[in-house]
Every structure is written in structure tokens, then in C-alpha cells.
Write a protein that holds these residues in place. Structure first.
Motif, PDB file in Angstrom:
ATOM      1  N   GLU A 114       0.716  -1.188  -0.038  1.00  0.00           N
ATOM      2  CA  GLU A 114      -0.120  -0.163  -0.063  1.00  0.00           C
ATOM      3  C   GLU A 114       0.960   1.150   0.084  1.00  0.00           C
ATOM      4  O   GLU A 114       2.001   1.131   0.806  1.00  0.00           O
ATOM      5  CB  GLU A 114      -0.847  -0.059   1.391  1.00  0.00           C
ATOM      6  CG  GLU A 114      -1.839   1.186   1.337  1.00  0.00           C
ATOM      7  CD  GLU A 114      -2.566   1.318   2.870  1.00  0.00           C
ATOM      8  OE1 GLU A 114      -3.717   1.670   2.717  1.00  0.00           O
ATOM      9  OE2 GLU A 114      -2.035   0.795   3.589  1.00  0.00           O
ATOM     10  N   ASN A 132      -3.461   5.453  -6.170  1.00  0.00           N
ATOM     11  CA  ASN A 132      -4.084   4.149  -6.424  1.00  0.00           C
ATOM     12  C   ASN A 132      -4.937   4.296  -7.595  1.00  0.00           C
ATOM     13  O   ASN A 132      -4.846   3.269  -8.581  1.00  0.00           O
ATOM     14  CB  ASN A 132      -5.265   4.026  -5.442  1.00  0.00           C
ATOM     15  CG  ASN A 132      -4.403   3.379  -4.098  1.00  0.00           C
ATOM     16  OD1 ASN A 132      -3.088   2.982  -3.941  1.00  0.00           O
ATOM     17  ND2 ASN A 132      -5.132   3.420  -2.617  1.00  0.00           N
ATOM     18  N   LEU A 136      -4.397   1.862 -11.103  1.00  0.00           N
ATOM     19  CA  LEU A 136      -5.240   1.015 -11.555  1.00  0.00           C
ATOM     20  C   LEU A 136      -5.479   1.344 -13.136  1.00  0.00           C
ATOM     21  O   LEU A 136      -5.415   0.533 -13.904  1.00  0.00           O
ATOM     22  CB  LEU A 136      -6.552   1.232 -11.070  1.00  0.00           C
ATOM     23  CG  LEU A 136      -7.776   0.494 -11.789  1.00  0.00           C
ATOM     24  CD1 LEU A 136      -7.692  -0.902 -11.463  1.00  0.00           C
ATOM     25  CD2 LEU A 136      -9.023   0.804 -10.748  1.00  0.00           C
ATOM     26  N   GLN A 139      -2.369   0.067 -14.940  1.00  0.00           N
ATOM     27  CA  GLN A 139      -2.626  -1.585 -15.177  1.00  0.00           C
ATOM     28  C   GLN A 139      -3.750  -1.645 -16.174  1.00  0.00           C
ATOM     29  O   GLN A 139      -3.341  -2.864 -16.974  1.00  0.00           O
ATOM     30  CB  GLN A 139      -3.083  -2.193 -13.763  1.00  0.00           C
ATOM     31  CG  GLN A 139      -2.249  -2.129 -12.691  1.00  0.00           C
ATOM     32  CD  GLN A 139      -2.933  -2.759 -11.380  1.00  0.00           C
ATOM     33  OE1 GLN A 139      -3.948  -2.368 -11.089  1.00  0.00           O
ATOM     34  NE2 GLN A 139      -2.123  -3.439 -10.259  1.00  0.00           N
ATOM     35  N   ALA A 161      -6.746 -11.689 -11.025  1.00  0.00           N
ATOM     36  CA  ALA A 161      -6.700 -11.199  -9.773  1.00  0.00           C
ATOM     37  C   ALA A 161      -7.328  -9.779  -9.633  1.00  0.00           C
ATOM     38  O   ALA A 161      -7.923  -9.401  -8.517  1.00  0.00           O
ATOM     39  CB  ALA A 161      -5.179 -10.964  -9.339  1.00  0.00           C
ATOM     40  N   MET A 162      -7.153  -9.040 -10.821  1.00  0.00           N
ATOM     41  CA  MET A 162      -7.942  -7.928 -10.813  1.00  0.00           C
ATOM     42  C   MET A 162      -9.277  -7.857 -10.855  1.00  0.00           C
ATOM     43  O   MET A 162     -10.048  -7.067 -10.131  1.00  0.00           O
ATOM     44  CB  MET A 162      -7.203  -6.896 -12.268  1.00  0.00           C
ATOM     45  CG  MET A 162      -5.957  -6.361 -11.853  1.00  0.00           C
ATOM     46  SD  MET A 162      -5.389  -5.350 -13.595  1.00  0.00           S
ATOM     47  CE  MET A 162      -6.549  -4.000 -13.142  1.00  0.00           C
ATOM     48  N   THR A 164     -11.103  -9.908  -9.298  1.00  0.00           N
ATOM     49  CA  THR A 164     -11.397 -10.236  -8.060  1.00  0.00           C
ATOM     50  C   THR A 164     -11.528  -8.935  -6.970  1.00  0.00           C
ATOM     51  O   THR A 164     -12.305  -8.762  -6.211  1.00  0.00           O
ATOM     52  CB  THR A 164     -10.602 -11.305  -7.026  1.00  0.00           C
ATOM     53  OG1 THR A 164     -10.585 -12.729  -8.148  1.00  0.00           O
ATOM     54  CG2 THR A 164     -10.949 -11.684  -5.663  1.00  0.00           C
ATOM     55  N   GLU A 165     -10.540  -8.227  -6.940  1.00  0.00           N
ATOM     56  CA  GLU A 165     -10.415  -7.077  -6.526  1.00  0.00           C
ATOM     57  C   GLU A 165     -11.092  -5.945  -6.920  1.00  0.00           C
ATOM     58  O   GLU A 165     -11.682  -4.987  -6.002  1.00  0.00           O
ATOM     59  CB  GLU A 165      -8.835  -6.465  -6.617  1.00  0.00           C
ATOM     60  CG  GLU A 165      -7.935  -7.350  -5.848  1.00  0.00           C
ATOM     61  CD  GLU A 165      -6.497  -6.837  -6.005  1.00  0.00           C
ATOM     62  OE1 GLU A 165      -6.346  -5.914  -6.794  1.00  0.00           O
ATOM     63  OE2 GLU A 165      -5.356  -7.471  -5.879  1.00  0.00           O
ATOM     64  N   ASN A 166     -11.687  -6.002  -8.131  1.00  0.00           N
ATOM     65  CA  ASN A 166     -12.640  -4.785  -8.753  1.00  0.00           C
ATOM     66  C   ASN A 166     -13.647  -5.525  -9.457  1.00  0.00           C
ATOM     67  O   ASN A 166     -13.753  -5.437 -10.542  1.00  0.00           O
ATOM     68  CB  ASN A 166     -11.864  -4.095  -9.843  1.00  0.00           C
ATOM     69  CG  ASN A 166     -10.496  -3.403  -9.271  1.00  0.00           C
ATOM     70  OD1 ASN A 166     -10.509  -2.208  -8.552  1.00  0.00           O
ATOM     71  ND2 ASN A 166      -9.221  -4.156  -9.295  1.00  0.00           N
ATOM     72  N   PRO A 167     -14.596  -6.219  -8.734  1.00  0.00           N
ATOM     73  CA  PRO A 167     -15.799  -7.064  -9.225  1.00  0.00           C
ATOM     74  C   PRO A 167     -16.702  -6.389 -10.069  1.00  0.00           C
ATOM     75  O   PRO A 167     -17.331  -6.771 -11.125  1.00  0.00           O
ATOM     76  CB  PRO A 167     -16.608  -7.570  -8.131  1.00  0.00           C
ATOM     77  CG  PRO A 167     -16.054  -6.741  -6.801  1.00  0.00           C
ATOM     78  CD  PRO A 167     -14.870  -6.273  -7.451  1.00  0.00           C
ATOM     79  N   ASN A 169     -15.757  -3.574 -11.999  1.00  0.00           N
ATOM     80  CA  ASN A 169     -15.018  -2.433 -13.060  1.00  0.00           C
ATOM     81  C   ASN A 169     -15.407  -3.429 -14.332  1.00  0.00           C
ATOM     82  O   ASN A 169     -14.781  -4.458 -14.659  1.00  0.00           O
ATOM     83  CB  ASN A 169     -13.615  -2.514 -12.617  1.00  0.00           C
ATOM     84  CG  ASN A 169     -12.826  -1.346 -13.660  1.00  0.00           C
ATOM     85  OD1 ASN A 169     -13.045  -1.641 -14.847  1.00  0.00           O
ATOM     86  ND2 ASN A 169     -12.342  -0.730 -12.898  1.00  0.00           N
TER      87      ASN A 169
END
Length: 908
Positions: A114, A132, A136, A139, A161-162, A164-167, A169
């Protein structure tokens, strides 16, 4: 670097957000205390700034400076991750293709967890949200570029993985759906679309956006435009760059097993194995043999490059040349390869990602030579060979290290057999053994010998062995004239790479006569502090020009030693060589003298040869350390005495024999003692000083008596007595009479031995020598016992015992107790005899004196056998026999074996 508590670190964070820009104290207070500053905030801020400046003083490229209007953090923007990240993203957006992808990867690789972790301030929190979002966005842009370049398979793990973190987006969802489809997983792509559609409907009552809906309909119709783009230049077959497998490979079972083990432990990081060892030891030979055995483990190909780390002509291969070669081999159009090592390294990491490749980097100079060439993918395996220990690579990349050593005798024999044929090797065993000894397990040397023998198949191998026998021409015999296959040339490449100060130490090591040497001795040899010497030896060890088999002790391969000696003769001035050797001799003499004073403090001292500057004796603190030092340095001391003799330093020669004398008596190395004192006598005779001649001949005579050379003993002792009488040296007379008493006793003439012991006693009493008196009384008592005068012997020995106890002569006490035990046994007082023997043994074990212990064990066994305790008698004699054998006391050992054979067997 310790930057203080959280609030103090917050000041640095605020300054880092706008480096090289002046911020007023009010601005800093406002941002650090969130517009709620405490009373005295300005003074507290100044304290924080002062302490931060102190902490940053360790760094040369960053400082907090006071300027008009406030403070600024003076630093290169490229050193601040946030600003470097933004710069790289800007450059990536302007670039194209693989180059842009490389810049994106470099930028995103700067993130470690972080941003501004642990700091909770409104200003920092707002900045964290901003960066942040920038991350993003980067990425997502990177993912779009990877998909355009056909790298959907590489991008899939990160996309999943992205998602999962940004469901919610939808841009991430589009990228993942497209990547799944292109990877041949259309059903999973449709399923993921359905998941996000249902979630949007359930949570917001909305449908997916137009871009995601359009992609879904194109999937249903299998739109050809969705297929992965064709990347030009991809090879139809994987690269196969390995050189051919080495012929006549032998041995190395341990090393091959370790390499197999490295491969079996594949984890989440790329496997990096470093194989180090001296030049010509067979590192490339081993690596290529292992690689060809495991080709099936690397279906995507094998890359190989000789980095020429020690090539004296062309120099090391530049990383940019290697990277371009590898990238082209992997199918990238040369015209699209970016310039600059960093960009090329990034592209290399991209094109090797998820490929099961073997990459061999042969003959690296150091860790820095290798770092740009590492792929960074857990699917790749890298093997690096080098003459240097790549410790930085081990530390930074968790590289597994393997050191290759010389072949053992069986492996070396097998190598010659494969090259020369079994019949030729078996038919000439003596010549083969000599060749193996001269090559000392170095594969390069063995290969040269075999090649020369094959050139003349009709010549006996003894001809070649004779040529190699002469150490002055051995390296000539192993010189092929080609830099890659000549022992001297291979060593030269390593030598030329050394710093001048390290090269000097390497040359001086060629003057060392012993098989190994301590760090302290090297420091004296070089005439420099121990700390600097340690650094030089670390450099030589890293270059595999020396080995450190145990901490603090170093040795050289025999051929490396010859090469070192060559350079000592050629590159080191004669006066420098002489001074270094003398410092080495004086170091051993002075340290041994100090150790001897701890081992035998009652021994009359001598005046040592003058100590020139440049050498510092090793510090020894107690008796146990002294004995340990003697045991470690014993071969070195003998070799140094021979060296001193060759140089004509006669005072050093006899004094080195003197400092070794006590150790000889304790360890029982009588034959080495004879050799040392023989050199000492010759040196004393050349000096012509009667007192030194008497001392040397007396000590040589004593030792001759112990090895059974009675004629030599009496000859030297009578000569010593004449010298002592002519100079009226009463101390020398006492010692010589004592030695003559022992010599005549061993001849079997106890009466004549007794007369010399009584002469010794009279001299000691006349001079008030209490310790000498005790010694003489003990000798007289022992001889009285041998003559059957047991009552007189007991009284005499008890007088001696009282004196040695009074003067704390514990070794002498053990010897007297042994004599009293012997007398008690022969007087029929066996219980008293056992008591004396056990007291004597306790003292011997406490002192570590195995010489006296052996005699006590023999006498104890005699008493036990007389009492019918045959098992215990056998145990005592077996212990004595073991000590006799260790001490090379051959005659006594043989006599005791006969006694043991006569002991009745144990009862069943």
C-alpha cells in the motif's frame, strides 16, 4: 535507515510529495497535523526536521535544506518512487509495442504493498486515493496493450486477480473475458460475463455498459476480429542453443543430485543456481551434462551464452549484446528491440514470462554481470557459472549455490581410462598414479595430459610423468598454447582480474612452504594488518584461488600454488620475497615460543632472535589454546624450519626446534623431533656457540634415546657434556647428566644411569635448584627401584613428590606417582599401587599428557594382571597400546602387543 515515529515520518512524506519545492513551515504544520496543530507545533516541527536531516546524512543523494520561505527536500526525482512511476507511465503512453509494455512493467514493478502505509492524515489519504487510481489506470492500459500484442495467456493471472479486487469494473471485465476467449476458454468467458451481469442487476438494477454488452454479442457470434493478433517474427520452433554435451563425463554424482534437487523445488520465483569453482575445475562441463540430461524439463527451449567474464582479450560480453541475442532467439523482430539495457531487460522479462526455459549464463565475471539477464519468471530456470562466488546474487535472488571441487582419485582415474583406454591405464599403474598426483584432480589438467598421451600412443606414460615431476616446469608441460585449454592461461585470467593488493597477497602465498596457512600467518607474510589481509583472502576465496576448508585456515590447489610461486619469482622483488619469508618464520617462532611458555612455564627460557617489523604473533590466552595451536600449526612449523634452514637463518632454525620440543614430548612425534633437532644441531654447529651446541646436542640425544637409537643418543649426549664442562655451564651440566641417566637406563645399565642421576642431584643441591633437585630425586628413586632397593626408592620418591607438590609441578607429580605405584607393586603393596596409578591418570587426563599416561597405563595393567583382574588389565594395556601407536613408539607398542597376547581370555 531509522526515520523515527509516525508523525516524524509524516513530515518526510509531505516533503517527498513535492521534492525540490520549498514548503513553508505553516504548510508543513497544516498537512502534518491536519489543521489541528498542538501548542508549540512549530518547535516540534523543527525538532522533526533536525532529526530527519541527521537520519538522512547516511545517504549521499538526499537532504532537507533550509531555503528562503521554508524547507525543501533536495533529491533526484528518479530516486522517489512516486515521481519515477509517473515519469515511466508518461513515457509508456508515448511509446509503442514491446517497448511500451516494458515501461509499464517497470513502473508497476515499483509498487510494494500500500502507498504511504501506516500514515493516516487527510492530505496523505487524499494523495493515496489519487495514486491508487493512477495505478489502476496504468494496469488497465498495460492490459490493453498486452492484449493487442497477443499476450493474453501471460496477462490472464493478473487479470483474474484484478477482477476479484474490482468485481464491478467493467473495463477489467472486458479484458478478462477477451483474454479467456483468446486462450480457448470461451465457456469461462461467457460465464464471467454472466456473473457480472447478475451482480449489476442484483445490486444496482442495471445492465452492463455498451462496451461489455457488445463484446458479449461478438463472443456469441465468434467474431473473427476477436482472435488474437499474429505477432510477427515468432519462431516456429523453440530456441535450442546448448553446445553439444561434453564427452568423457565422469563422476559428479553429488553435484548432479543437487542440481536435480534445485529443479525439483520450483516455487513462485525463478530458479537461479550458481555454480562456482576455480578455472579448469569443470563447471561448464558439469552444467552442460546436466542440461542435456534434463532437456525434457524445458519444452520452450534453452538459451546459452558464454559471458567471457575472464577473457583477457575480448573482455566480458556486454549485457545489451546478450539481451538482444536472447530476445531475437525468442522471435522478436530486431527492429522492435528498444535501446538501453534497462528497456531490453524489461522486454526480455516480458517475452520469457510463463515460458519453461533453461537459461545458461556461462563464465560470468560477477553478480552485476548477471543481474540484467535474469528473466524474473517462475517458469524459467537459470544456471550461472563463474570463477567467483556470486554472493550478491545469492542474497538478492535467493540463488542456490553449488561449488565444484577437484575430482577424487577414482573419478580422475576413470577420466584417464575413458580417454586413454583401460588397457593402457591398467598396464602402467605407477605412471598413472604419478600423473594423477601431479594433476591433483583438475579436469583441465587431466584432459591436457590425456591429449598429450594420445598424441604419442606408443610412448610410455612414464615419459609424461617424468616431465610433470619437475615442479619448475610442470605448468609448461600443461601448456597447450591455447588460452582456453592451457592451465597457466586459465589461472592467468583469474589472476589478472584481481585488485593489485589482492594479487600481491596471492603472489606471496606462493612462498609458503606448508600445505595450509592461518589468517594471522598470512598477515605477517604480507606485512599488513589482519583486517586488510582478511579482505584480501576473501577476494582470493571468492575467485577460487584459495580454499578455506576450516574457518581461518587456507590452502591452495597444488597447480594454483605453482602458478602463484611463478608470479612470486617474476613479479615480486627479491628483497620483498626475502622479507616476507622472514616475517613468516618469525611469526611462527614468536607465536610458538609464547605457546610453549603456557604449555611448560617451568622450562628455562631462551632469548629469541630479534623480531623485525611487519609481523605480529598470534595471541594465545591459555594452555588449552596453546596445545590446539600447536596441533594445527605443527606441519607448518616443520616446513618453516626447513625454509629457514634453506635461507641460512641458523638462529631461527635451532630456536624453532626448541619451541617445538615440549609439544614433541607431549604428542610423542619422536621421529619428527629427531629431524627437527638434527637441523638444529647443524645450525648450532654453523653458529659455533658452545652453549647453543650443547643445548642442541643434548636435546637430540634425548630424542635419539626415545626412538631406540642408543648409539646416537650417547654420542650426542657425551659431546654435549664435554661442551658444558668446557664452558663450566652448570645448568647445562645438570640437564645433560639427567639425559645421560635416561639414555643409560634405556641401554639397560641402571648402575651407570644412577651415577649420572646422583651427579645431577649434587649439582642441583649446590646451586639451590629445587625443581632440579626434585627431578634428580625422582630419577634416583626410579633407578633404585629397578635395582631392587624398594625401601630406599620409596623414601627417595616421596621426597621428590613433596618437592613437586610444593612447586605445583603437576606433570612431574604424575610421573612420580607412577614411579611410586611401580615401587608399591613390586613391594607387594598392590592396593597402594592402584591408588598411586589412578591419581597419576587423573593428573594426566587433566593435563592432556598422553606420553606419561601411556606409561601409567602399562604399569596399571601389570598390577591388575597380578591381582587376576585380566579384563581390566587388558583395557589398560589396550589404551596404552593405542597411545604408543599414536606416538609412533614402535618398540614399546610391539612389546605391549606380546604382553596382551599372553593375557588369559575373559570368562564366558
Amino acid at each position: 535507515m531509522e526515520l523515527g515515529h509516525k508523525r516524524q515520518r509524516s513530515v518526510l512524506v509531505v516533503l517527498l510529495t513535492e521534492p525540490n519545492r520549498v514548503m513553508s513551515a505553516d504548510q508543513l504544520i497544516d498537512r502534518v497535523w491536519a489543521r489541528q496543530p498542538p501548542r508549540g507545533a512549530r518547535g516540534t516541527l523543527y525538532g522533526y526536521l533536525y532529526r530527519l536531516r541527521q537520519a538522512l546524512a547516511e545517504a549521499s543523494d538526499v537532504d532537507i535544506v533550509r531555503r528562503s520561505g521554508g524547507y525543501a527536500l533536495s533529491v533526484d526525482l528518479r530516486a522517489v518512487d512516486l515521481h519515477r512511476f509517473r515519469d515511466l507511465i508518461g513515457r509508456a503512453n508515448e511509446a509503442e509495442g514491446e517497448c511500451a509494455l516494458t515501461l509499464f512493467d517497470e513502473a508497476l514493478g515499483l509498487w510494494r504493498g500500500e502507498a504511504f502505509a501506516g500514515i493516516d492524515l487527510p492530505f496523505v489519504n487524499a494523495l493515496r486515493d489519487t495514486v491508487n487510481k493512477e495505478r489502476l489506470a496504468a494496469q488497465l492500459d498495460r492490459n490493453d496493450l498486452a492484449l493487442r500484442l497477443g499476450q493474453h495467456a501471460v496477462a490472464l493471472p493478473a487479470l483474474a486477480a484484478m477482477a476479484t479486487e474490482n468485481p464491478l469494473n467493467e473495463r477489467v471485465a472486458c479484458q478478462l473475458v477477451l483474454a479467456l476467449y483468446r486462450d480457448g476458454r470461451a465457456a469461462e468467458a461467457l460465464e464471467h460475463y454472466e456473473q457480472i451481469r447478475r451482480r449489476l442487476a442484483d445490486e444496482f438494477g442495471a445492465d452492463p455498459g455498451s462496451a461489455l454488452r457488445e463484446l458479449y454479442h461478438r463472443l456469441l457470434t465468434a467474431d473473427p476480429a476477436l482472435s488474437a493478433p499474429v505477432v510477427p517474427g515468432r519462431p516456429s520452433t523453440p530456441p535450442r542453443q546448448l553446445p553439444s554435451p561434453p564427452g568423457s563425463f565422469v563422476g559428479r554424482a553429488r553435484e548432479l543430485a543437487e542440481l536435480d534437487g534445485f529443479l525439483a523445488t520450483r516455487g513462485d520465483t525463478d530458479i537461479v543456481a550458481t555454480i562456482d569453482g576455480s578455472g579448469g575445475i569443470g563447471k561448464s562441463w558439469l552444467t552442460l551434462h546436466w542440461a542435456h540430461r534434463n532437456l525434457d524439463q524445458f519444452p520452450d527451449g534453452q538459451l546459452y551464452w558464454d559471458l567471457r567474464g575472464f577473457d583477457p582479450a575480448a573482455g566480458p560480453a556486454p549485457p545489451t549484446v546478450v539481451l538482444c541475442g536472447f530476445i531475437e532467439a525468442l522471435g522478436i523482430d530486431p527492429e522492435t528491440i528498444p535501446t538501453g539495457t534497462d528497456a531490453q531487460a524489461g522486454l526480455f522479462r516480458s517475452v520469457t514470462a510463463n515460458r519453461r526455459l533453461l537459461i545458461i549464463l556461462d563464465n560470468a565475471r560477477d553478480s552485476a554481470h548477471v543481474l540484467p539477464l535474469l528473466p524474473g519468471s517462475p517458469s524459467c530456470t537459470v544456471v550461472v557459472t563463474s570463477r567467483n562466488q556470486l554472493t550478491s546474487l545469492t542474497a538478492s535472488h535467493n540463488a542456490r549455490r553449488l561449488t565444484v571441487k577437484a575430482l577424487n582419485t577414482a573419478e580422475a582415474t576413470e577420466l584417464l581410462t575413458r580417454k586413454l583406454g583401460r588397457e593402457r591405464v591398467i598396464s602402467q599403474p605407477e605412471a598413472v598414479a604419478e600423473l594423477l598426483g601431479h594433476c591433483a584432480g583438475l579436469p583441465l589438467a587431466l584432459g591436457i595430459v590425456a591429449a598429450r598421451a594420445c598424441t604419442n600412443p606408443g610412448f610410455p606414460l612414464a615419459v609424461l610423468a617424468d616431465e610433470l615431476h619437475d615442479v619448475s616446469t610442470r605448468l609448461d608441460a600443461l601448456d597447450t598454447g591455447e588460452p582456453t585449454s592451457s592451465v597457466r592461461a586459465v589461472f592467468s585470467a583469474s589472476y589478472q582480474a584481481l585488485r593489485p593488493d589482492v594479487a600481491r597477497v596471492f603472489r606471496l602465498l606462493g612462498l609458503v612452504p606448508s600445505p595450509d596457512i592461518s589468517l594471522a600467518a598470512v598477515a605477517s607474510l604480507a606485512g599488513q594488518p589482519k583486517a586488510g589481509t582478511h579482505i584480501a583472502m576473501r577476494g582470493l576465496e571468492a575467485a577460487h584461488l584459495v580454499q578455506q576448508p576450516v574457518p581461518g585456515r587456507y590452502r591452495m590447489h597444488d597447480l594454483v600454488r605453482l602458478y602463484s610461486a611463478e608470479h612470486a619469482q617474476c613479479d615480486e622483488p627479491a628483497d620483498s620475497r626475502t622479507a616476507a619469508v622472514r616475517r613468516l618464520c618469525l611469526f611462527h617462532l614468536q607465536t610458538a615460543y609464547a605457546a610453549d611458555r603456557l604449555v611448560y612455564p617451568q622450562r628455562p627460557p631462551i632469548t629469541l632472535a630479534s623480531a623485525e617489523t611487519g609481523g605480529v604473533p598470534h595471541s594465545i590466552v591459555d594452555r588449552a589454546s596453546a596445545m590446539t595451536w600447536f596441533e594445527q600449526e605443527f606441519p607448518c612449523l616443520l616446513a618453516v624450519q626447513h625454509l629457514a634452514s634453506e635461507q641460512g637463518w641458523d638462529t631461527l632454525v635451532w630456536q624453532l626446534a626448541w619451541v617445538l620440543h615440549s609439544f614433541f614430548w607431549r604428542s610423542g612425534d619422536w621421529h619428527d623431533c629427531v629431524a627437527a633437532w638434527s637441523l638444529g644441531v647443524a645450525a648450532a654447529d654453523r653458529l659455533g656457540a658452545p652453549d647453543v651446541q650443547a643445548l642442541a646436542r643434548r636435546n637430540l640425544g634425548e630424542v635419539c634415546a626415545h626412538v631406540g637409537d642408543h648409539d646416537g643418543a650417547l654420542k650426542n649426549l657425551e659431546h654435549a657434556l664435554e661442551l658444558a664442562e668446557s664452558s663450566d655451564d652448570r645448568a647445562a651440566l645438570v640437564l645433560t647428566h639427567r639425559s645421560l641417566s635416561v639414555a643409560w637406563e634405556q641401554q639397560g645399565d641402571d648402575k651407570r644411569a644412577l651415577r649420572h642421576a646422583e651427579d645431577m642431584l649434587r649439582l642441583c643441591e649446590d646451586t639451590g635448584d629445587h625443581l632440579g633437585t626434585a627431578d634428580a630425586l625422582h630419577g634416583i628413586g626410579w633407578l633404585q627401584a629397578r635395582l631392587g632397593q624398594h625401601r630406599r626408592a620409596t623414601a627417595t620418591c616421596e621426597q621428590a613428590l613433596a618437592l613437586v607438590k610444593q612447586h605445583d609441578r603437576r606433570e612431574a607429580e604424575a610421573a612420580v606417582l607412577d614411579s611410586l605405584g611401580y615401587i608399591a607393586h613390586h613391594s607387594g603393596q598392590r592396593a597402594m599401587a592402584l591408588k598411586h596409578f589412578h591419581q597419576a591418570l587423573a593428573l594426566c587426563r587433566d593435563l592432556g599428557n598422553t606420553h606419561i599416561e601411556a606409561e601409567v597405563q602399562v604399569h596399571l595393567g601389570e598390577t591388575l594382571r597380578a591381582d587376576g583382574e585380566h579384563d581390566q588389565a587388558r583395557q589398560a594395556w589396550q589404551r596404552a597400546l593405542h597411545l604408543y601407536e599414536e606416538q609412533h613408539r614402535v618398540a614399546k607398542a610391539e612389546s605391549l602387543r606380546q604382553e596382551l597376547a599372553a593375557v588369559p581370555p575373559s570368562a564366558p
